[in-house]
Design a protein around this motif. Structure first.
Motif, PDB file in Angstrom:
ATOM      1  N   THR A 103       0.846  -1.199   0.000  1.00  0.00           N
ATOM      2  CA  THR A 103       0.000   0.000   0.000  1.00  0.00           C
ATOM      3  C   THR A 103       0.883   1.251   0.000  1.00  0.00           C
ATOM      4  O   THR A 103       2.093   1.167   0.238  1.00  0.00           O
ATOM      5  N   ALA A 104       0.236   2.372  -0.211  1.00  0.00           N
ATOM      6  CA  ALA A 104       0.966   3.637  -0.298  1.00  0.00           C
ATOM      7  C   ALA A 104       1.316   4.205   1.076  1.00  0.00           C
ATOM      8  O   ALA A 104       1.948   5.260   1.164  1.00  0.00           O
ATOM      9  N   VAL A 105       0.899   3.512   2.145  1.00  0.00           N
ATOM     10  CA  VAL A 105       1.037   4.134   3.478  1.00  0.00           C
ATOM     11  C   VAL A 105       1.791   3.248   4.470  1.00  0.00           C
ATOM     12  O   VAL A 105       1.580   3.336   5.675  1.00  0.00           O
ATOM     13  N   MET A 138       0.983  -5.690   3.749  1.00  0.00           N
ATOM     14  CA  MET A 138       0.383  -4.436   4.244  1.00  0.00           C
ATOM     15  C   MET A 138       0.284  -4.433   5.769  1.00  0.00           C
ATOM     16  O   MET A 138       0.428  -5.464   6.413  1.00  0.00           O
ATOM     17  N   MET A 139       0.035  -3.256   6.293  1.00  0.00           N
ATOM     18  CA  MET A 139      -0.096  -3.122   7.735  1.00  0.00           C
ATOM     19  C   MET A 139      -1.528  -3.379   8.176  1.00  0.00           C
ATOM     20  O   MET A 139      -2.462  -3.281   7.376  1.00  0.00           O
ATOM     21  N   TYR A 140      -1.700  -3.678   9.442  1.00  0.00           N
ATOM     22  CA  TYR A 140      -3.041  -3.826  10.025  1.00  0.00           C
ATOM     23  C   TYR A 140      -3.502  -2.442  10.505  1.00  0.00           C
ATOM     24  O   TYR A 140      -4.575  -1.975  10.142  1.00  0.00           O
ATOM     25  N   VAL A 141      -2.620  -1.798  11.291  1.00  0.00           N
ATOM     26  CA  VAL A 141      -2.939  -0.466  11.812  1.00  0.00           C
ATOM     27  C   VAL A 141      -1.834   0.496  11.371  1.00  0.00           C
ATOM     28  O   VAL A 141      -0.649   0.218  11.595  1.00  0.00           O
ATOM     29  N   ASN A 142      -2.222   1.597  10.760  1.00  0.00           N
ATOM     30  CA  ASN A 142      -1.244   2.587  10.299  1.00  0.00           C
ATOM     31  C   ASN A 142      -0.658   3.350  11.490  1.00  0.00           C
ATOM     32  O   ASN A 142      -1.390   3.798  12.373  1.00  0.00           O
ATOM     33  N   ASN A 143       0.673   3.515  11.472  1.00  0.00           N
ATOM     34  CA  ASN A 143       1.357   4.114  12.618  1.00  0.00           C
ATOM     35  C   ASN A 143       1.377   5.639  12.607  1.00  0.00           C
ATOM     36  O   ASN A 143       1.724   6.255  13.599  1.00  0.00           O
ATOM     37  N   GLU A 144       1.001   6.261  11.485  1.00  0.00           N
ATOM     38  CA  GLU A 144       1.067   7.732  11.440  1.00  0.00           C
ATOM     39  C   GLU A 144      -0.297   8.376  11.677  1.00  0.00           C
ATOM     40  O   GLU A 144      -0.400   9.392  12.345  1.00  0.00           O
TER      41      GLU A 144
END
Ligand SMILES: Cc1ncc(COP(=O)(O)O)c(C=O)c1O
Length: 379
Positions: free
Chosen positions: A94-96, A145-151
């Motif tokens: 993903t882009a994030v 991909m991540m589960y929870v975005n850190n930013e």
């Protein structure tokens, strides 16, 4: 001190600290040594593996101890890419993502000739699932991909992603970076092939992580050496650190729901209060987000100036992901969400713990308002 940067790292749990110190002193032997001291050290580490596996609902041989989530992510992504390159060289992410995932994918693309697609998100941080479905091809070997975005704090629908993968090409391996979900959301590893975890985000030791690898998934090791970690990570085992992972995890999983509810209440309160301050714009959307992270912008202000002004009051916040804070001016996540550059450039991230008190929040709000009155806006 008002610490509001728990996403970056957490203070060390004192029970973990004490036990770790005694392990360092009493169980220093090499876990691969054949004499009893070595065997005892190895037994402790294997017990930790067994308990960690049980708490995550997987098999002990599916737990690989690492130095943290950056290593777990690199190992999962590159190890998988190298292993399955005969099937194809297409990877989807993903882009994030966190820089450890992003950079691993870039390296595979730029150095090893893989084809990488970055799935977009909308202005609410929601993943474009239709785009994901369209991008999965016959030669796709990995979705990471991540589960929870850190930013910003978005929670991605990883079960839905899994279902899309199953529908389009069930051979594709699915890796999930679960760092910001562990100890906060329930973890179900039944539908992922690889997952990354870190201890220092859950009051454990820095330099301590886990890579979950389903037994039906193979990876090429990145660190060659001895037989450690099923020959997937050579080098003398960091036994005291690995032994502490199970205890760290057990403590983090205790009262998970209660902690979540409490933090949700805190988050709601901070949101309401921040929204009353002129010049503040909320970047974290309302829905499908973790309550542990709140990203907002003080529009027109330099976030570093705010960060250092708050620091004078022993109040610690972050301008963006700590791993990226020395580079690019704008957070990749905010950029991907299409947030106006002026807003994205003045972003501040605060993150909470069940240890955060309402008094700390009130003090933070007080100092923030004071700081905004005293520092100059950028022209
Ligand atoms: C989502 C995510 N993934 C990976 C990492 C890297 O973790 P570690 O510091 O254990 O390498 C972090 C840390 O900030 C993170 O937030």
């Amino acid at each position: 001190m008002i610490y509001l940067d728990y996403v970056s790292t957490t203070p060390l749990n004192q029970e973990v600290n004490h036990m770790y110190q005694s392990l360092l002193n009493d169980y220093f032997a090499n876990a691969d040594s054949l004499y009893s001291l070595g065997l005892k050290t190895s037994a402790l580490m294997e017990k930790s593996r067994e308990l960690t596996a049980r708490m995550l609902g997987v098999l002990p041989e599916e737990i690989i101890f690492t130095s943290g989530a950056s290593e777990s992510n690199s190992t999962a992504i590159k190890g998988c890419a190298f292993q399955y390159q005969n099937r194809g060289k297409h990877i989807i992410t993903t882009a994030v993502e966190h820089s450890s995932v992003y950079q691993s994918c870039l390296q595979l693309r730029d150095v090893f000739g893989y084809d990488v697609d970055f799935i977009s998100v909308n202005d609410k941080g929601e993943l474009n699932l239709a785009e994901l479905e369209n991008k999965i091809r016959e030669d796709t070997i990995l979705v990471t991909m991540m589960y929870v975005n850190n930013e910003v704090g978005m929670v991605f629908p990883i079960r839905e992603v899994y279902q899309i993968i199953q529908k389009k090409n069930p051979k594709v391996k699915f890796h999930v970076d679960m760092v910001q979900a562990l100890g906060k959301l329930p973890i179900d590893l039944s539908y992922v092939d690889l997952a990354s975890f870190s201890a220092h985000k859950i009051y454990g030791l820095k330099g301590s992580g886990v890579l979950y690898k389903k037994s039906s998934t193979s990876i090429v090791p990145l660190i060659n050496g001895g037989q450690q970690e099923q020959q997937l990570r050579g080098g003398t085992s960091n036994t005291a650190t690995h032994t502490m992972f199970a205890k760290t995890l057990r403590l983090a999983l205790e009262n998970l729901d209660e902690h979540y509810q409490y933090v949700m209440m805190l988050n709601q309160y901070v949101r309401e209060q921040l929204q009353q301050i002129p010049d503040i714009v909320m970047n974290t959307p309302q829905d499908h987000v973790t309550p542990y992270i709140l990203n907002f912008s003080c529009v027109g202000y330099k976030p570093e100036v705010i960060l250092h002004a708050l620091e004078m009051h022993e109040c610690y916040v972050s301008t963006k992901s700590t791993c990226a804070s020395h580079k690019h001016d704008v957070s990749r996540t905010l950029e991907a969400m299409g947030i106006d550059e002026k807003i994205a450039k003045s972003a501040i991230r605060i993150s909470f713990s069940h240890y955060t008190t309402r008094d700390e929040i009130d003090e933070f709000l007080f100092y923030l308002k004071q700081v905004l009155k005293t520092i100059k806006k950028q022209r």
